[in-house]
Design a protein around this motif. Structure first.
Motif, mmCIF file in Angstrom:
data_model
loop_
_atom_site.group_PDB
_atom_site.id
_atom_site.type_symbol
_atom_site.label_atom_id
_atom_site.label_comp_id
_atom_site.label_asym_id
_atom_site.label_seq_id
_atom_site.Cartn_x
_atom_site.Cartn_y
_atom_site.Cartn_z
ATOM 1 N N LYS A 89 60.332 49.638 31.476
ATOM 2 C CA LYS A 89 60.501 50.397 32.471
ATOM 3 C C LYS A 89 60.873 51.879 32.542
ATOM 4 O O LYS A 89 60.681 52.852 33.224
ATOM 5 N N ARG A 146 39.431 45.721 34.461
ATOM 6 C CA ARG A 146 39.785 44.195 33.919
ATOM 7 C C ARG A 146 39.431 43.786 32.686
ATOM 8 O O ARG A 146 40.238 43.509 31.999
ATOM 9 N N GLN A 162 51.215 40.704 32.745
ATOM 10 C CA GLN A 162 51.307 40.792 34.026
ATOM 11 C C GLN A 162 49.974 41.638 34.289
ATOM 12 O O GLN A 162 49.378 41.060 35.687
ATOM 13 N N MET A 197 46.944 39.464 35.012
ATOM 14 C CA MET A 197 47.038 38.471 36.105
ATOM 15 C C MET A 197 47.139 39.226 37.339
ATOM 16 O O MET A 197 46.031 38.578 38.145
ATOM 17 N N GLU A 198 47.227 40.443 37.522
ATOM 18 C CA GLU A 198 47.129 41.144 38.576
ATOM 19 C C GLU A 198 45.498 41.722 38.542
ATOM 20 O O GLU A 198 45.215 42.270 39.873
ATOM 21 N N LYS A 199 44.916 41.540 37.332
ATOM 22 C CA LYS A 199 43.332 41.744 37.659
ATOM 23 C C LYS A 199 42.615 40.731 37.957
ATOM 24 O O LYS A 199 41.442 40.562 38.118
ATOM 25 N N GLY A 200 43.280 39.374 38.372
ATOM 26 C CA GLY A 200 42.550 38.236 38.489
ATOM 27 C C GLY A 200 42.216 37.282 37.631
ATOM 28 O O GLY A 200 41.376 36.366 37.517
ATOM 29 N N LEU A 246 50.991 41.148 41.856
ATOM 30 C CA LEU A 246 50.204 41.469 42.937
ATOM 31 C C LEU A 246 48.922 41.171 42.641
ATOM 32 O O LEU A 246 48.384 40.588 42.011
ATOM 33 N N PRO A 248 44.882 41.064 42.544
ATOM 34 C CA PRO A 248 43.777 42.249 42.095
ATOM 35 C C PRO A 248 42.790 43.079 43.168
ATOM 36 O O PRO A 248 43.178 42.804 44.480
#
Lengths: 110, 347
Positions: A11, A43, A67, A70-73, B210, B212
């Motif tokens: 961070k 992605r 992470q 995952m947040e890009k599907g 979160l 996509p």
């Protein structure tokens, strides 16, 4: 327990500007541009980043891009296939030197 | 697989009071301060568009992320008398859409009567159908035809196009049954190109991350569901999980709470904040109280005007429209990134 790597340090990546703001700004601007949708989707770039993270064995990058993918599907199979791409290239890079070894072996052999 | 609600387990976080206390205990910037910084506090209403009705907390599934803490052991259910109050209020409300949710709204014994009465009001009717209910019992097998007969817009959760990610969130075997139910909906004309019968899917992340980009994910879902299962649908809504009820409990138990909340706060998007759904929505609970949204409903943050809680029995559109919307730390879930609402992105 004290370790060389602290997950909380991820961070603080932006804090590198404290010692050298100009270069750090150029780096983060560039970084941001690199990961935008372009000829490759964001992605696809994230999966490449995940694979590279494994190749360079950067724990911060592995956390970040697990992470992010995952947040890009992406699902677990896609993530693992990306890691196998890294492993195949790293393994292949070691093995292809086998040709050099064979060349040298033959050179030294009767 | 979980089989009981937090309430049945007598979990500490099953009460709204404890959830609100927990949400307020961290050192994160208060959501109200974020709104103040862009002159949005107190948050006020826009024209009412969506009248959401929660028909009860009973459900055939026990999803791990459920903000309602719904399940087979929940007995709270809307009576026909309260439904009549809803009908009267909807007629006066000017809302163009009525959104029916639960639990599994179809499990309410008066569900079909309510839909038939609603149909007479000439509104767009949404039913949030969990898909598996269609196969849960013989008496529900004709739901696709019933939906079709009343031109219902069906909105259904499907967290992914694989069984592992779907079942890990919604329970063992849910993916397989969901695909069968989607095929039944397609069979009667739902979600097909050129059909006026709308079938929209909802994606919720199966974990502490979160969602996509909605458009990119919709494209992928359409391709995969078509090629693997010959399933068609209209839109995909990507929705962020809010730290309420079971998802809050999951975040705490898995030690993801702090990082998740930090992520939501860092992803605060002022444009999403301007467009949050509570500004054009009313949400009614099974017992007839009025809330700003379904999440505030589950946290029992009833709307009040001039210190009076608003109930359907004395519904007055002008009065509820004068209200200040109640916010708390969970609201960061609706303002992160591209924003989140019951109809997906808002920014």
């Amino acid at each position: 327990m004290k370790t060389y790597y602290n997950p909380e340090d991820l961070k603080k990546f932006g804090n590198i500007s404290e010692f050298e703001p100009n270069l750090s700004k150029k780096f983060f601007d560039y970084y941001g541009e690199v990961f935008k949708d372009g000829a490759l989707t964001a992605r696809e770039k994230s999966l490449i980043a995940l694979a590279v993270a494994h190749a360079v064995q950067c724990p911060y990058c592995i956390d970040a891009y697990t992470q992010d993918t995952m947040e890009k599907g992406c699902d677990e199979k896609q993530l693992m296939e990306a890691v196998h791409v890294a492993a195949a290239i790293k393994g292949g890079a070691a093995l292809v030197h086998g040709v050099q070894m064979m060349n040298k072996y033959k050179e030294l052999s009767m | 697989m979980i089989t009981k609600s937090l309430l049945a387990l007598k979990h500490n976080l099953s009460t709204s009071e404890n959830q609100i206390k927990f949400l307020g205990s961290s050192k994160l910037t208060m959501f109200s301060e974020k709104l103040e910084q862009q002159n949005l506090f107190p948050l006020t209403t826009n024209k009412l568009e969506i009248f959401q009705v929660n028909l009860g907390k009973m459900c055939n599934q026990v999803c791990k992320h459920c903000h309602v803490d719904a399940g087979p052991d929940r007995k709270e259910i809307m009576t026909r008398d309260t439904m009549q109050l809803c009908l009267d209020a909807i007629a006066k409300s000017g809302a163009h859409t009525v959104d029916l949710t639960g639990g599994a709204p179809e499990m309410n014994p008066d569900f079909r009567w309510f839909v038939e009465e609603l149909s007479k009001l000439n509104k767009n009717i949404i039913v949030r159908c969990n898909l598996t209910i269609i196969l849960a019992n013989k008496k529900y097998n004709d739901l696709p035809e019933f939906f079709k007969a009343h031109k219902i817009e069906v909105v259904s959760s499907l967290p992914y196009f694989t069984a592992s990610k779907t079942d890990s969130q919604r329970g063992d075997g849910v993916f397989e049954k969901s695909i069968l139910a989607l095929a039944m909906l397609n069979e009667v004309g739902y979600g097909l190109e050129g059909s006026e019968l709308k079938l929209n899917l909802v994606y919720n992340p199966s974990g502490a991350f979160l969602p996509p980009d909605q458009m990119a994910l919709e494209k992928e879902f359409k391709g995969k569901l078509k090629s693997l299962y010959n399933i068609s649908f209209n839109k995909l809504y990507a929705i962020t999980n809010l730290p309420v009820s079971r998802f809050l409990e999951y975040l705490v138990r898995s030690e993801n709470y702090d990082n998740y909340m930090e992520k939501l706060v860092n992803a605060y998007n002022p444009i999403a904040a301007e467009n949050v759904m509570c500004r054009n929505t009313l949400s009614v609970s099974w017992d007839g109280f009025i809330y700003d949204c379904d999440f505030n409903q589950m946290l029992e943050m009833r709307i009040d005007v001039e210190n009076k809680f608003q109930h359907l029995s004395n519904f007055d559109l002008n009065t509820v429209n004068k209200r200040n919307i109640k916010t708390n730390q969970h609201c960061y879930g609706c303002t992160a990134g591209a924003g989140s609402s019951c109809s997906g992105n808002v920014a």
